[in-house]
Design an enzyme around this catalytic site. Sequence first.
Site, mmCIF file in Angstrom:
data_model
loop_
_atom_site.group_PDB
_atom_site.id
_atom_site.type_symbol
_atom_site.label_atom_id
_atom_site.label_comp_id
_atom_site.label_asym_id
_atom_site.label_seq_id
_atom_site.Cartn_x
_atom_site.Cartn_y
_atom_site.Cartn_z
ATOM 1 N N GLU A 109 52.377 -14.694 7.517
ATOM 2 C CA GLU A 109 52.802 -13.728 8.531
ATOM 3 C C GLU A 109 53.844 -14.419 9.393
ATOM 4 O O GLU A 109 53.515 -15.198 10.286
ATOM 5 C CB GLU A 109 51.607 -13.263 9.363
ATOM 6 C CG GLU A 109 50.525 -12.560 8.561
ATOM 7 C CD GLU A 109 50.988 -11.255 7.956
ATOM 8 O OE1 GLU A 109 52.024 -10.711 8.425
ATOM 9 O OE2 GLU A 109 50.338 -10.766 7.023
ATOM 10 N N CYS A 111 56.218 -11.341 17.434
ATOM 11 C CA CYS A 111 56.994 -11.532 16.204
ATOM 12 C C CYS A 111 57.650 -10.255 15.715
ATOM 13 O O CYS A 111 58.654 -10.311 14.996
ATOM 14 C CB CYS A 111 56.108 -12.122 15.108
ATOM 15 S SG CYS A 111 54.692 -11.075 14.667
#
Length: 707
Positions: A230, A264
């Site tokens: 991720e 993010c």
Amino acid sequence: MTQDLVSMASIASELKYTPSDTIPEIAAGVRNAFNSHKTKSIDFRLMQLRKLYWGIKDNEAALVKACKQDLGKGAFETYLAEIDWCTNDIVFVTQNLKAWMKDESAPDIPLANKLLSPRIRKDPLGAVLIIGTYNFPVNLSFTPLVGAIAAGCTAILKPSESAPAVAKVLQHIVETSLDVSCFGVVQGAVPETSALLEEKWDKIFYTGSANVGKIIAKKAAETLTPVTLELGGRNPAIVTKHANVQLAAKRLLWGKIMNAGQVCISQNYIMVDKEILAPFIVELKVTMKMFYPNGIKDSDDYARIINGKQWSRLKSMLDSTKGQIIMGGDMDESQRYLEPTVVLVDSPKDPLVADESFGPIIPILPVEDLDTAIQIANEVHRTPLGLYPFGNKQETDQIMRETQSGGVSVNDALFHGTIPTLPFGGVGDSGQGAYRGRSSFDCFSHRRSVTTTPGWMEGLLDVRYPPYEGKLAKFKKMSELKPNFDRDGKVKFSLITYILSLGADSTTGGLVRYAVVLLEALKIPKSTDILDHIHSLPQPAQDEAQTAVRAIERAAMVEQEPQPGLNALITYLESRKVKMGLCTRNFDAPVTHLLQTFLPGKTFFPIVTRDFRPPKPDPAGILQIAQAWDLEDGADSLIMVGDSMDDMTAGYRAGAATVLLSCEENEELEKHEYTGLAVKRLDDLVDILEKGFEEGTDRRIGEREGE
């Protein structure tokens, strides 16, 4: 409250790293625990998840304090994105785990092979390593751990050393709540992480930067260990000239102030059509004052940059840009404070666009048109983690069609990443694999294909045994598939096949359609039991069945005469250019069938609001209604038709006038602050439209009936 509470004093103490020479023994311990098979039973998994839940709940105060100490994160954001996220995830998983663990019937199996009982078994991968990160140190550590526990794995969690206070609380929760022979925590930085990577794992789950992700993937490749990565990306937001400027500014600013931009999936830069650049900037400034009327620096709602190193990196990015700061720019290194800063840039090569900021920096790049914006987005980063298009449906569809990304939030900032049960992950160099909800279980599971061959089938299987002389023709007859296309790639049309399948795309679909036709021919009412049976069918049989039901119902209604008043309703709607939205929540309602059958296409459009439960409305259903409202051509009003309070509320929240048909909950109207019309017959609806509705009156006609 339990006695297993982490002390506030220990949060402030220095984080103690795990000795590197003990890591091999720790890794061997969880491998041995997995090989003992103790984690595989559903009872063990559920018990561990429930204990983890209470471990989090009992240490909420410590987690809030730790997030404040590490990130300056306020209590609201800590509960929203950390604590409540994890506890809700655990509850959701425990409620669904039994169903997830069941063997699945394998899809697309030829009839001859069904005798082997092909199925898919869900097996845990084994001992897994989870490496967390600092921006959401609770969420991004415990959410994958929940998936690992649910899947039946053992696990070692390595929290981020950049959030040391949270790391200590996480370790305390794991060690006092879970079976320590199966689950543990290793603290440390690069040396300790490197030592962990030297061990053999059955899966490595990493959240963090792409640079570290490459190191982990390379090390995992040495032992062919699967990884879920991720990562992040230079996520673009595109605001077209047809976008709602006020909403775009409000939502994108929120996406960058949350956690001080250390998210993010927040947009890395915003491309704005030049025609709306000036009002967009104005709206950003107005929104900032609205969010923080007393200033942002002293607000408890605004976080801080994680450490001095990251603060200096962000300052360096602002120093290197050739753009113009048009909002914000205030900094305080002693507090690791960086005000949300909007910078007007003129090139996609500007460092604020070309590099990922991972902070509250908001570069704006004006563009000539949508095609230019799409071209720049693909050049800057072809496979970002997120994409945020703002505009009308035609524009946002074009953006999605001509770009790639891990996920998309249309007309919003990072919303897709805030839905706990929606699979979340990157694509290309923004990550691989996905998790959240059911996907977390799948992430740590192996889908194991299983067949069972009965002894009595041996005579049918003789074709596979040598000698093969004379068996090829028999084998081809048993297994060869005939194409439905010619040498030019054109699909062949067979009238016989079409008739036999009733136009369905598959044999299963044809059988379902014939079954529905038979029920209709026998005049067997389609009861709730039949509908429940359809909903229990595997895909695609369920879709085929529902399509068949609707087709049969429409065909049946065509043979009937419209109810008195329906023609008048249609005439009225057409003359006044009124569009009617029809809730297809319950397609058993007779009035729904009539409207769906007889209303012209330009007047009627379907609205699906299934699974709508006020006061928490289904965003997808509302969005569909709102889009229909925005895109209507020449209509001066929108009417929402439904048969329940849920439908009524859906229409209201979308800004539509709403009408209830056959409503059995009329008294509920008194509890809602909007104009509602409850009618029992179409004649009454026409009367309302012609007399009362134009004046905005609130009229209820018809007595309550227990139909």
